[in-house]
Write an enzyme that holds these catalytic residues in place. Structure first.
Site, PDB file in Angstrom:
ATOM      1  N   TYR A 295       0.826  -1.205   0.000  1.00 30.97           N
ATOM      2  CA  TYR A 295       0.000   0.000   0.000  1.00 30.97           C
ATOM      3  C   TYR A 295       0.861   1.255   0.000  1.00 30.97           C
ATOM      4  O   TYR A 295       0.651   2.181  -0.800  1.00 30.97           O
ATOM      5  CB  TYR A 295      -0.916  -0.011   1.220  1.00 30.97           C
ATOM      6  CG  TYR A 295      -1.815   1.206   1.328  1.00 30.97           C
ATOM      7  CD1 TYR A 295      -2.999   1.265   0.611  1.00 30.97           C
ATOM      8  CD2 TYR A 295      -1.476   2.281   2.141  1.00 30.97           C
ATOM      9  CE1 TYR A 295      -3.834   2.382   0.707  1.00 30.97           C
ATOM     10  CE2 TYR A 295      -2.292   3.394   2.241  1.00 30.97           C
ATOM     11  CZ  TYR A 295      -3.480   3.433   1.527  1.00 30.97           C
ATOM     12  OH  TYR A 295      -4.290   4.538   1.617  1.00 30.97           O
TER      13      TYR A 295
ATOM     14  N   LYS B 184       0.983   4.043  -3.072  1.00 32.96           N
ATOM     15  CA  LYS B 184       0.547   5.429  -2.898  1.00 32.96           C
ATOM     16  C   LYS B 184       1.677   6.412  -3.184  1.00 32.96           C
ATOM     17  O   LYS B 184       1.427   7.529  -3.666  1.00 32.96           O
ATOM     18  CB  LYS B 184      -0.019   5.628  -1.495  1.00 32.96           C
ATOM     19  CG  LYS B 184      -1.359   4.924  -1.280  1.00 32.96           C
ATOM     20  CD  LYS B 184      -2.424   5.403  -2.264  1.00 32.96           C
ATOM     21  CE  LYS B 184      -3.792   4.816  -1.969  1.00 32.96           C
ATOM     22  NZ  LYS B 184      -4.839   5.318  -2.880  1.00 32.96           N
TER      23      LYS B 184
END
Length: 267
Positions: free
Chosen positions: A173, A177
């Site tokens: 994640y 991002k």
């Protein structure tokens, strides 16, 4: 006397410049959470809104809410990691409303695991939605916008693009991002001279129903100790930002990562 400060730029007062009347927007991941809040904010500012979600029933529920407010909206189901789905939703919106002015690319997933235990399947799934899907949406919407000489693309990144949130472990994640921010910066510089501005919003930890589960309470207390604002973000804390980035008031902003995290990344 020409004075844009006194008379307003193009004779529009500042709040008028934030209006999105007659603009066409879509929001991916619009069936819940941040995406739902973005859909309501854009619609309240005057835009027509296509609510896009992996689950059609969720998109339809939010579109119904918007319709109750008198906001023109449609619900569409799509897996943003599939190029044919992305092209279909853009084509559907153009067929319905003639164009796409505002692309709000918000769909994302987070699967927590220790780095040494992160499977290739988890890595690929996270990147397929968070970065591949976002790229596909930017590209499909961007082609429409470049052709018309104007458009706003707003991507949802994360505070995890700046720091390593802890104590949760979320390598895929965090990396995805960070990729969203660099993609935003790159497109922002490539497309601004053709009228398309690309920016992103990086929320902090957002208060959602999942946060209130008993197993997460120890984590919540740890997070709160790291946030100068002493509370989690509310989805409503993010709504004004998406309207600003979608409006002409932000026409000189591109490639920017707008961080809204209560100061957490400062400590």
């Amino acid at each position: 006397m020409r004075d844009d400060v006194f008379w307003g730029y193009n004779k529009q007062r500042i709040l008028d410049r934030l209006r999105l009347d007659d603009k066409v927007a879509y929001v991916t991941g619009g069936g819940q959470g941040i995406g739902r809040a973005f859909a309501h904010a854009l619609g309240e500012a005057g835009a027509k809104v296509a609510v896009v979600d992996l689950v059609l029933a969720k998109a339809e529920a939010v579109a119904h809410e918007l319709n109750l407010k008198g906001i023109k909206s449609i619900a569409l189901a799509a897996d943003v990691s599939k190029p044919e789905d992305v092209q279909r939703i853009v084509d559907t919106i153009v067929a319905r409303w003639g164009t796409v002015d505002i692309a709000c690319n918000n769909a994302g997933i987070n699967m927590n695991s220790a780095s040494e235990d992160t499977s290739l399947e988890e890595w690929d799934k996270t990147f397929n939605v968070n970065l591949r899907g976002l790229f596909l949406c930017c590209q499909a919407a961007g082609r429409i916008m470049l052709n018309q000489g104007y458009g706003k693309i707003i991507n949802t990144a994360s505070m995890a693009s700046l720091i390593v949130p802890h104590p949760q472990k979320q390598l895929a994640y965090n990396a995805s991002k960070a990729g969203v921010v660099k993609l935003t910066q790159t497109l922002g510089t490539e497309w601004i001279d053709r009228g398309v501005k690309v920016n992103c919003i990086s929320p902090g930890i957002v208060d959602t129903p999942l946060i209130h589960s008993p197993e997460l309470q120890p984590l919540v207390q740890r997070w709160l100790a790291d946030i100068p604002a002493a509370r989690l973000a509310r989805v409503t804390d993010l709504q004004a930002a998406v309207v600003y980035l979608a409006s002409e008031a932000s026409d000189y902003m591109t490639g920017h990562n707008l961080v809204i995290e209560g100061g957490q990344s400062l400590w």
